[in-house]
Design a protein around this motif. Structure first.
Motif, PDB file in Angstrom:
ATOM      1  N   UNK A  68       0.811  -1.219   0.000  1.00 36.11           N
ATOM      2  CA  UNK A  68       0.000   0.000   0.000  1.00 36.11           C
ATOM      3  C   UNK A  68       0.842   1.266   0.000  1.00 36.11           C
ATOM      4  N   UNK A  69       1.840   1.303   0.853  1.00 34.56           N
ATOM      5  CA  UNK A  69       2.629   2.528   0.998  1.00 34.56           C
ATOM      6  C   UNK A  69       3.266   2.944  -0.319  1.00 34.56           C
ATOM      7  N   UNK A  70       3.835   1.995  -1.026  1.00 28.69           N
ATOM      8  CA  UNK A  70       4.517   2.300  -2.276  1.00 28.69           C
ATOM      9  C   UNK A  70       3.535   2.838  -3.315  1.00 28.69           C
ATOM     10  N   UNK A  71       2.373   2.191  -3.446  1.00 29.08           N
ATOM     11  CA  UNK A  71       1.383   2.632  -4.422  1.00 29.08           C
ATOM     12  C   UNK A  71       0.883   4.031  -4.090  1.00 29.08           C
ATOM     13  N   UNK A  72       0.547   4.251  -2.842  1.00 29.14           N
ATOM     14  CA  UNK A  72       0.006   5.549  -2.435  1.00 29.14           C
ATOM     15  C   UNK A  72       1.055   6.660  -2.529  1.00 29.14           C
ATOM     16  N   UNK A  73       2.284   6.336  -2.132  1.00 30.25           N
ATOM     17  CA  UNK A  73       3.347   7.341  -2.150  1.00 30.25           C
ATOM     18  C   UNK A  73       3.681   7.761  -3.574  1.00 30.25           C
ATOM     19  N   UNK A  74       3.622   6.828  -4.500  1.00 30.68           N
ATOM     20  CA  UNK A  74       3.971   7.118  -5.887  1.00 30.68           C
ATOM     21  C   UNK A  74       2.891   7.904  -6.618  1.00 30.68           C
ATOM     22  N   UNK A  75       1.622   7.583  -6.330  1.00 33.15           N
ATOM     23  CA  UNK A  75       0.543   8.120  -7.166  1.00 33.15           C
ATOM     24  C   UNK A  75      -0.422   9.066  -6.486  1.00 33.15           C
ATOM     25  N   UNK A  76      -0.504   9.070  -5.151  1.00 32.24           N
ATOM     26  CA  UNK A  76      -1.565   9.845  -4.504  1.00 32.24           C
ATOM     27  C   UNK A  76      -1.087  10.755  -3.376  1.00 32.24           C
TER      28      UNK A  76
ATOM     29  N   UNK B  73       2.708  15.530  -2.947  1.00 33.45           N
ATOM     30  CA  UNK B  73       3.806  16.024  -3.772  1.00 33.45           C
ATOM     31  C   UNK B  73       4.387  14.966  -4.707  1.00 33.45           C
ATOM     32  N   UNK B  74       3.673  13.862  -4.910  1.00 35.25           N
ATOM     33  CA  UNK B  74       4.184  12.801  -5.774  1.00 35.25           C
ATOM     34  C   UNK B  74       4.308  13.296  -7.210  1.00 35.25           C
ATOM     35  N   UNK B  75       5.427  13.002  -7.846  1.00 37.85           N
ATOM     36  CA  UNK B  75       5.657  13.446  -9.224  1.00 37.85           C
ATOM     37  C   UNK B  75       4.636  12.852 -10.180  1.00 37.85           C
ATOM     38  N   UNK B  76       4.106  11.676  -9.837  1.00 37.61           N
ATOM     39  CA  UNK B  76       3.142  11.004 -10.711  1.00 37.61           C
ATOM     40  C   UNK B  76       1.727  11.016 -10.116  1.00 37.61           C
ATOM     41  N   UNK B  77       1.404  12.048  -9.377  1.00 36.07           N
ATOM     42  CA  UNK B  77       0.037  12.198  -8.874  1.00 36.07           C
ATOM     43  C   UNK B  77      -0.819  12.682 -10.045  1.00 36.07           C
ATOM     44  N   UNK B  78      -1.227  11.724 -10.908  1.00 39.63           N
ATOM     45  CA  UNK B  78      -1.866  12.110 -12.165  1.00 39.63           C
ATOM     46  C   UNK B  78      -3.320  12.544 -12.009  1.00 39.63           C
ATOM     47  N   UNK B  79      -3.877  12.417 -10.803  1.00 39.53           N
ATOM     48  CA  UNK B  79      -5.214  12.962 -10.555  1.00 39.53           C
ATOM     49  C   UNK B  79      -5.146  14.337  -9.884  1.00 39.53           C
ATOM     50  N   UNK B  80      -3.932  14.751  -9.503  1.00 38.45           N
ATOM     51  CA  UNK B  80      -3.739  16.027  -8.783  1.00 38.45           C
ATOM     52  C   UNK B  80      -4.690  16.110  -7.577  1.00 38.45           C
ATOM     53  N   UNK B  81      -4.799  14.990  -6.903  1.00 41.40           N
ATOM     54  CA  UNK B  81      -5.705  14.865  -5.753  1.00 41.40           C
ATOM     55  C   UNK B  81      -4.939  15.145  -4.479  1.00 41.40           C
ATOM     56  N   UNK B  82      -5.423  16.092  -3.687  1.00 40.68           N
ATOM     57  CA  UNK B  82      -4.781  16.445  -2.423  1.00 40.68           C
ATOM     58  C   UNK B  82      -5.814  16.301  -1.310  1.00 40.68           C
ATOM     59  N   UNK B  83      -5.634  15.309  -0.466  1.00 44.12           N
ATOM     60  CA  UNK B  83      -6.550  15.068   0.642  1.00 44.12           C
ATOM     61  C   UNK B  83      -5.737  15.086   1.933  1.00 44.12           C
ATOM     62  N   UNK B  84      -6.011  16.043   2.790  1.00 37.30           N
ATOM     63  CA  UNK B  84      -5.207  16.243   4.000  1.00 37.30           C
ATOM     64  C   UNK B  84      -5.194  15.010   4.881  1.00 37.30           C
TER      65      UNK B  84
END
Length: 534
Positions: free
Chosen positions: A438-446, A449-460
């Motif tokens: 889980x950590x790797x998937x979430x850290x990479x995409x969600x 500040x992830x470089x590959x946050x392709x949804x540009x989703x920011x949830x505090x």
């Protein structure tokens, strides 16, 4: 066992080592009472069982772009991942066929201080392709490469918790994290983290293409072809059986299929499932299917209007008939997605509720809640995103009509898709190979500040939990955190997970292999290191 069968088994061992021809083995088998068909089967099995050196592996890959770079932080897909990492390079660790993080370049590794301190031991005698000894300083330079000013590296967010990295002698690397991370050894297997030679100024030499891997670089023609040849000084034994490897970028599925049928390539990535039966009918080909963590998806830019409204995003999620897509496009090679990026095969995975199934009434209700009577959206697609992306969008276009949503399908150019469409257009097709935790998937995409946050989703709340879960050693508490994060992504995120898909490739029956990994396509993108010609 009779003396005759003993001789036959001994002959099979010789055949497996390439020391007995098919003709000689067949004559002995027929004299022993076997039928011609049985003799041929026994020879083939024996020949495939024992790896042997030789031949040129030609890979027909479904990605690749003229903007591809030797900079590992910018490896975008399985083309650069397979050619420039799995074939050319080594990371500190890799994921094996059982899903465990094991040493790749690292001879051993261990953690202490609540998994905040990680120590990696390098093998003595390992050298780069240019003959230079591999040292701890090279690892330090390679990791620091992803945090230099202005970097666009996809590994930047993965290494953000790294407080320090230092050499402790020539063959020991010590990494200290800001907080414990029991899964850090998995992070170190990322294909953006190959070990490169250190320059005199302490920076990493990425531009030369010199690495430590089983094959060295001969020619790199971005978006067209990569040529590599076996590294005679490879530090691993029992690996790298091919003489040479050629990676070809063939983005058109029909062209890849024709190339495989014509014998122009030995391995085809991403088959057209609609014509899979035709490939199965070819006795010279083998279908290679692997189920792992991959998902074929569409992503919404959560910062663009009206997609910045979560009710609009959820209305869109209810407008696609995923079951129909699974049956008609993927021919049931996978499972329906539910807008969660964590595969059911991954530890701590949950299936959030309510399920995002096709529901026109719910879609209309959510649009009304957002103050809309109807909605028109542009959806950008190309087959390089995933095979079937266009047809999936057309099914979506039809199903969305009953939801008050008009889907305008835009067919984008294949060659420039990853540069001009992905992470730039409001809604586009893409894919994720997934990650083993889980950590790797979430850290990479969600992560924010992830470089590959392709949804540009920011949830505090999501980002707070991401940090907290990483250092939590109580698995019950950790499971609860990851469950909440998956629910947040499902409820609020910009991910439309259509299916968790299987990797479905095809190859010549002359290729052989052992147990295969599922973390990436093509045996963890390590096909060139692990497979051989029978």
């Amino acid at each position: 066992m009779s003396e005759t069968m003993n001789k036959l088994n001994d002959a099979a061992k010789l055949a497996g080592k390439g020391k007995m021809s098919r003709r000689d083995f067949t004559q002995l088998a027929l004299a022993s009472g076997l039928t011609l068909a049985a003799a041929d089967t026994m020879f083939s099995r024996a020949a495939r069982a024992e790896p042997k050196k030789g031949g040129t592996l030609r890979l027909g890959l479904s990605q690749g772009a003229t903007t591809d770079s030797l900079d590992p932080g910018l490896y975008y897909d399985q083309y650069t991942g397979t050619c420039m990492w799995g074939t050319l390079s080594n990371s500190l660790t890799e994921v094996d066929a059982k899903g465990n993080a094991v040493g790749d370049l690292a001879e051993s590794f261990e953690s202490s201080d609540g998994a905040k301190k990680w120590v990696f031991k390098l093998p003595k005698g390992a050298v780069f392709h240019n003959g230079k000894d591999v040292t701890a300083e090279d690892v330090v330079a390679s990791y620091k490469h992803h945090s230099i000013a202005g970097t666009k590296s996809a590994a930047k967010s993965l290494l953000a918790p790294m407080e320090s990295i230092k050499a402790d002698g020539k063959h020991t690397v010590v990494i200290t994290l800001s907080g414990g991370n029991a899964d850090f050894s998995y992070i170190c297997s990322d294909y953006h983290l190959p070990i490169m030679p250190a320059n005199k100024d302490g920076t990493a030499d990425w531009s030369s293409g010199v690495r430590t891997g089983p094959y060295s670089l001969v020619k790199f023609d971005p978006g067209v072809k990569t040529e590599l040849t076996r590294n005679p000084h490879y530090f691993k034994t029992g690996k790298a059986w091919f003489d040479d490897v050629v990676g070809l970028s063939i983005k058109d599925t029909t062209a890849r299929t024709n190339a495989l049928n014509a014998g122009e390539i030995d391995y085809m990535q991403s088959c057209d499932l609609k014509t899979l039966d035709l490939l199965k009918a070819n006795p010279n080909l083998v279908i290679f299917e692997k189920t792992g963590y991959a998902h074929n998806i569409y992503v919404m830019d959560c910062t663009s209007k009206p997609l910045d409204n979560p009710d609009v995003r959820n209305a869109i999620k209810y407008s696609i008939d995923r079951q129909s897509v699974l049956e008609k496009i993927f021919l049931n090679h996978g499972t329906v997605g539910n807008d969660n990026s964590i595969s059911p095969a991954v530890k701590f995975a949950v299936d959030p509720m309510p399920k995002h199934v096709y529901d026109p009434a719910m879609a209309k209700s959510l649009l009304k809640k957002a103050g809309l009577d109807s909605l028109k959206i542009d959806v950008s697609v190309a087959e390089t995103a995933f095979t079937g992306a266009t047809d999936t969008a057309l099914i979506w276009q039809e199903s969305a009509k009953a939801c008050g949503i008009e889907v305008n399908v835009i067919r984008e150019p294949e060659d420039s898709y990853w540069d001009n469409v992905w992470m730039k257009k409001p809604i586009c097709a893409t894919y994720w190979s997934g990650r083993p935790n889980c950590d790797w998937m979430f850290t990479t995409a969600y992560a924010k500040d992830a470089a590959w946050n392709d949804t540009k989703w920011y949830n505090t709340r999501f980002n707070e939990l991401l940090v907290a879960a990483r250092v939590e050693t109580d698995e019950k508490k950790r499971a609860a955190m990851y469950a909440e994060m998956q629910q947040l992504l499902h409820d609020d995120g910009g991910l439309i997970n259509v299916v968790f898909n299987s990797f479905v490739d095809a190859h010549a029956n002359t290729l052989a292999h052992g147990d295969t990994a599922a973390n990436w396509p093509m045996d963890g993108m390590k096909i060139a290191e692990r497979w051989w010609f029978a």
